[in-house]
Write a protein that holds these residues in place. Structure first.
Motif, short mmCIF file in Angstrom:
data_model
loop_
_atom_site.label_atom_id
_atom_site.label_comp_id
_atom_site.label_asym_id
_atom_site.label_seq_id
_atom_site.Cartn_x
_atom_site.Cartn_y
_atom_site.Cartn_z
N ILE A 336 -5.44 -16.97 3.53
CA ILE A 336 -6.25 -17.25 2.34
C ILE A 336 -6.79 -18.67 2.46
N LYS A 368 -3.96 -13.58 -9.29
CA LYS A 368 -4.27 -12.20 -8.89
C LYS A 368 -5.39 -11.62 -9.75
N ASN A 371 -8.71 -13.11 -8.56
CA ASN A 371 -9.09 -12.91 -7.16
C ASN A 371 -8.52 -11.58 -6.65
N PRO A 372 -8.96 -10.47 -7.20
CA PRO A 372 -8.35 -9.17 -6.87
C PRO A 372 -8.46 -8.78 -5.41
N SER A 373 -9.46 -9.29 -4.71
CA SER A 373 -9.61 -8.91 -3.30
C SER A 373 -8.54 -9.52 -2.40
N PHE A 374 -7.79 -10.48 -2.92
CA PHE A 374 -6.76 -11.14 -2.13
C PHE A 374 -5.34 -10.74 -2.55
N VAL A 375 -5.22 -9.69 -3.36
CA VAL A 375 -3.91 -9.33 -3.90
C VAL A 375 -2.89 -9.07 -2.80
N ASN A 376 -3.27 -8.37 -1.76
CA ASN A 376 -2.33 -8.09 -0.68
C ASN A 376 -1.87 -9.37 0.01
N ASP A 377 -2.79 -10.30 0.19
CA ASP A 377 -2.42 -11.59 0.79
C ASP A 377 -1.48 -12.37 -0.13
#
Length: 522
Positions: A336, A368, A371-377
């Protein structure tokens, strides 16, 4: 044709008035002696000192004791004045950054470095009086460290306040780059007399470097602990100022060290301060010098994911998470690179208004959401720190109890008419800021109204309780005594938080206690 100066002189022989005295341009550069840290000992290396520009400070042109013109040093520490010749002036530099109204795209700020052991006098540096007699003059000013090798500090430590200011200037540059962050005035207290002993701050007994009530105090005790060149310390304490005045901090402060099991509010505040210092400097190795000749010190690897006792109660976990979200480097788990803005936006926005206490739970919930596109990170980073990935502001699904059954759930629910059993712990320390020294109770008010919280200890203990709504204290009972603590409060509909801590019967030491908590509407 005569040059203008000569022509004017000739006219003056005939007419004794009407000939202006030529102007002189006075320019110069203001610098201070910067002392770096050793990458091995983490102490100061005076033999590697170098001149660094003093940026953004006010320079005054003074004639007959009157300030006749001012300028602000630029990014190279340069200033300029235009003054008529054949006058006597001096130049003064103030240890103050000021942009009170904001200038163009810049934010408003004002910071002064003063001597708390000398009636809070502002530090200044000035020249002797000199005659302006040339059209172009160069007057440089340099603040020396005062260090003379084996002799130690033998002269005024003039560079110290200007290095402190320069680190704050670095913060302003970062904030100006991300948008509107208006700041109240800040006073930074530094003196060579500031020692690690608590007592009278007007004689330097400040105990440690710290922030409190709009002021920062920094140590200056030679051969013991000096912080004027410890940039991470300076910026860390500024971070507490930022939380307090612009964002929000629920931290109760107190002693802390790496590996401690901390109250989650303290863990977040101290972890943020460390991460902030690394974000501003882009140097994730936190360095703090001390001891004889300031030659030794310690370091903290802010980006290190392998922290001691990881968890939601660890400042090490917090600083690692925040810095990994900010930085560009990929260290195996961190993919990230969001920079400073999303972090500042949460601190000054959603986290400022959360009904929960500020913690890594609140921060990561909002991170989270934004920035939903980075939730897995984000989940990978949380998992690496033994913090639940199914996060909400209440830490509802937390499973890591730090080896204390009393630590979970993070919040206990208490509805009107109910009574619950609550226990605190001192197994991870009894400083009042360690894990489970405090317990948090969610008070569910069905309507606006007057309510009573009664805390009844099971044996002879003193119980203190505080009620908060969106971080604001609305009621408390911290009277000494072993009787039940009764707290009356006018509460808005929704959730308020009771923060409860136990003491011995005398109210002099934090103790592990069990008590009944009863919530009633009046």
């Amino acid at each position: 044709m005569f040059p203008w100066r000569l022509l004017c002189a000739c006219v003056a022989l005939i007419v004794l008035s009407g000939c202006d005295v030529p102007n002189a341009e006075i320019t110069g550069k203001v610098t201070y002696e910067k002392v770096p840290h050793s990458d091995i000992s983490h102490g100061l290396e005076y033999n590697k000192s170098f001149a660094s520009p003093v940026r953004g400070v006010e320079v005054q042109l003074i004639e007959d004791g009157t300030i006749i013109e001012t300028d602000i040093t630029d990014a190279q520490g340069q200033y300029k004045f235009i003054k008529k010749m054949d006058t006597f002036v001096k130049i003064r530099v103030r240890a103050e950054l000021s942009n009170v109204t904001g200038d163009g795209d810049n934010n408003a700020w004002q910071v002064r470095v003063v001597d708390n052991t000398n009636d809070s006098a502002l530090y200044t540096m000035e020249t002797n009086t000199f005659e302006v007699k040339r059209e172009s003059m160069s007057i440089n000013l340099h603040a020396a460290s005062g260090w003379q090798g084996e002799q130690g500090y033998t002269s005024t430590r003039a560079a110290a306040p200007f290095h402190i200011l320069d680190k704050v200037y670095d913060i302003f540059l970062k904030l100006d780059a991300i948008g509107d962050v208006q700041l109240p005035a800040l006073t930074i207290n530094w003196s060579p007399n500031n020692i690690p002993q608590f007592g009278d701050v007007t004689i330097g007994e400040i105990g440690t470097s710290y922030y409190q009530n709009g002021q920062i105090f920094l140590l200056g005790a030679e051969d013991v602990d000096t912080d004027e060149y410890d940039q991470h310390v300076i910026i860390h304490e500024w971070g507490h100022f930022f939380e307090d005045k612009v964002a929000r901090s629920d931290s109760i402060g107190g002693p802390h060290a790496g590996g401690d099991y901390l109250d989650m509010r303290v863990a977040f505040g101290e972890g943020f301060g460390n991460a902030w210092s690394a974000m501003i400097t882009d140097q994730p190795t936190y360095q703090d010098s001390f001891d004889q000749n300031q030659a030794t010190g310690f370091s903290i690897e802010i980006e290190d994911n392998d922290v001691i006792n990881p968890g939601w109660f660890s400042e090490g976990s917090v600083q690692s998470l925040l810095y990994d979200i900010y930085d560009e480097a990929s260290d195996g788990q961190d993919f990230i690179n969001l920079g400073l803005k999303p972090i500042v936006d949460i601190l000054t926005g959603q986290q400022k208004d959360t009904p929960a206490m500020t913690s890594i739970f609140t921060f990561m919930t909002f991170m989270k959401e934004n920035n939903p596109s980075f939730v897995n990170d984000f989940n990978n980073l949380l998992q690496a720190q033994n913090i639940t990935t199914d996060v909400d502001i209440w830490g509802t699904n937390a499973t890591n109890n730090g080896s204390l059954t009393e630590a979970l759930p993070v919040y206990l629910d208490l509805a009107v008419g109910d009574v619950i059993r609550v226990c605190t712990s001192t197994s991870q320390g009894a400083d009042g800021n360690k894990l489970a020294n405090h317990r948090f109770i969610k008070l569910n008010a069905p309507v606006d109204g007057s309510y009573t919280l009664t805390l009844t200890p099971s044996r002879d203990n003193d119980i203190d309780g505080y009620i908060f709504t969106n971080g604001e204290a609305v009621a408390a009972n911290d009277d000494a005594g072993i009787e039940p603590a009764v707290i009356n409060a006018n509460l808005a509909q929704g959730i308020s938080i009771a923060d409860v801590i136990g003491y011995n019967a005398e109210g002099t030491a934090v103790a592990a206690v069990c008590f009944d908590a009863e919530f009633q509407m009046n």
